[in-house]
Scaffold this active site. Structure first.
Site, short mmCIF file in Angstrom:
data_model
loop_
_atom_site.label_atom_id
_atom_site.label_comp_id
_atom_site.label_asym_id
_atom_site.label_seq_id
_atom_site.Cartn_x
_atom_site.Cartn_y
_atom_site.Cartn_z
N ASP A 51 11.30 6.35 6.21
CA ASP A 51 12.29 5.82 5.27
C ASP A 51 12.55 4.34 5.55
OD1 ASP A 51 13.70 6.14 7.60
OD2 ASP A 51 15.29 7.39 6.74
N SER A 52 11.83 3.79 6.55
CA SER A 52 11.82 2.34 6.76
C SER A 52 11.21 1.65 5.55
CB SER A 52 11.06 1.96 8.03
OG SER A 52 9.80 2.61 8.08
N ASP A 90 9.52 11.25 6.09
CA ASP A 90 10.96 11.30 6.39
C ASP A 90 11.73 11.94 5.25
OD1 ASP A 90 11.50 10.27 8.91
OD2 ASP A 90 11.46 8.19 8.23
N LYS A 120 10.10 14.86 8.65
CA LYS A 120 10.88 14.42 9.82
C LYS A 120 12.34 14.29 9.43
CE LYS A 120 10.52 10.05 11.67
NZ LYS A 120 11.89 9.52 11.49
N GLU A 122 16.36 13.30 11.09
CA GLU A 122 17.08 12.64 12.18
C GLU A 122 18.26 13.49 12.63
OE1 GLU A 122 18.24 8.68 11.06
OE2 GLU A 122 16.18 8.06 10.65
N GLU A 189 13.76 7.21 19.74
CA GLU A 189 13.85 5.79 19.35
C GLU A 189 14.86 5.05 20.20
OE1 GLU A 189 14.04 5.01 15.15
OE2 GLU A 189 14.50 2.89 15.46
O1 KIV Z 1 11.32 5.24 9.24
C1 KIV Z 1 10.63 4.91 10.21
O2 KIV Z 1 9.81 4.00 10.17
C2 KIV Z 1 10.85 5.63 11.47
C3 KIV Z 1 10.17 5.10 12.68
C4 KIV Z 1 10.89 3.91 13.18
C5 KIV Z 1 10.03 6.14 13.73
O3 KIV Z 1 11.55 6.60 11.49
#
Ligand code: KIV
Length: 271
Positions: A51-52, A90, A120, A122, A189
């Site tokens: 989600d980055s 994510d 994924k 969090e 992280e």
């Molecule tokens: O969203 C992302 O890029 C991440 C990484 C930093 C692990 O969750």
């Protein structure tokens, strides 16, 4: 060619085997077809549609604004570019917290519409119900502990997490709980290297670190950061392998000059 490159398709089981064989896991983010194709053919084990994307693709300050539809758009493009890597996507903010039914529906949409291989999430104990419900549908889940950017407004800063004993203890408990719930791997992280090593040794499932030192079972970076496409972001843990921002800027400057000076196109570059 190294053994790991000969593997035709990486699965969640391959990652477990890597941990057992002490082969480190390589993971990078990707958000589009072209980049995913390059990263996959270079031999990466796991591609994370993070989600980055909210930051590096859309220019938002945090990861919170990105929607499930936008994640599915990015993920489906990535999946089309990949033949070997495991593609993990994510679940975005607001699509799983406090609502395990919504979590399952969101994960199913990612698997069905994007063709992803895993999701994924969090968090630790507080998202246990969501993790377990997603797993009932046969969808593999990767955990994410330590600095969890979807909770940035709770933390207040992006500094190192779990430096204090209480938070470190909770992180270890959460990691064990995620493993018990059935997660196949956990991202750690921005936590102290010593803690990440301890967690990695305690777990049977692999850990993949970002800013968590060399004791984890694998490493992940945001591809735009390691390729130097992002310019201002310079955390201590980041190793830049290229300075693409400058290289692209120089190439574009050259192109502008060539167009203005009528140097482009030349006779060979036309019909
Ligand atoms: O969203 C992302 O890029 C991440 C990484 C930093 C692990 O969750």
């Amino acid at each position: 060619m190294s053994v790991h490159k000969e593997i035709k398709r990486i699965t969640t089981h391959t990652l477990q085997d890597f941990k057992k064989a002490r082969i480190k896991i390589s993971m990078l983010t990707s958000y589009d077809f072209s980049m995913a194709r390059i990263i996959d053919s270079a031999g990466i084990d796991v591609i994370l549609v993070g989600d980055s994307a909210s930051n590096v693709m859309a220019g938002h300050e945090t990861t919170l604004p990105i929607t499930l539809d936008q994640m599915i758009y990015h993920a489906s493009a990535v999946v089309r570019g990949v033949t070997r890597a495991l593609v993990v996507v994510d679940l975005p903010f607001g699509y799983y917290q406090g609502n395990s039914r919504l979590a399952l529906e969101s994960a199913i949409r990612i698997m069905k519409e994007a063709g992803a291989h895993a999701v994924k999430l969090e968090g630790g104990g507080e998202i246990r119900e969501s993790v377990e419900r997603i797993l009932t549908a046969g969808i593999p889940v990767m955990g994410h502990l330590g600095l969890t950017p979807q909770s940035i407004y709770k933390f207040g800063t992006y500094t190192v997490r779990a430096k204090e004993e209480l938070e470190a203890k909770k992180l270890i408990e959460d990691a064990l709980l995620l493993q018990k719930s059935g997660c196949f791997a956990i991202v750690l992280e921005k936590i102290p290297a010593k803690l990440a090593t301890t967690v990695s040794k305690k777990l049977l499932i692999p850990t993949i670190g970002i800013g968590a030192g060399g004791g984890t079972d694998g490493q992940v970076l945001v591809s735009h950061d390691m390729l130097g496409i992002t310019k201002e972001f310079k955390p201590r843990f980041l190793r830049r392998y290229l300075n693409l921002y400058d290289e692209i800027e120089n190439a574009v400057k050259q192109y502008v000059d060539d167009v203005k000076s009528k140097n482009f196109p030349n006779k060979e570059e036309q019909y």
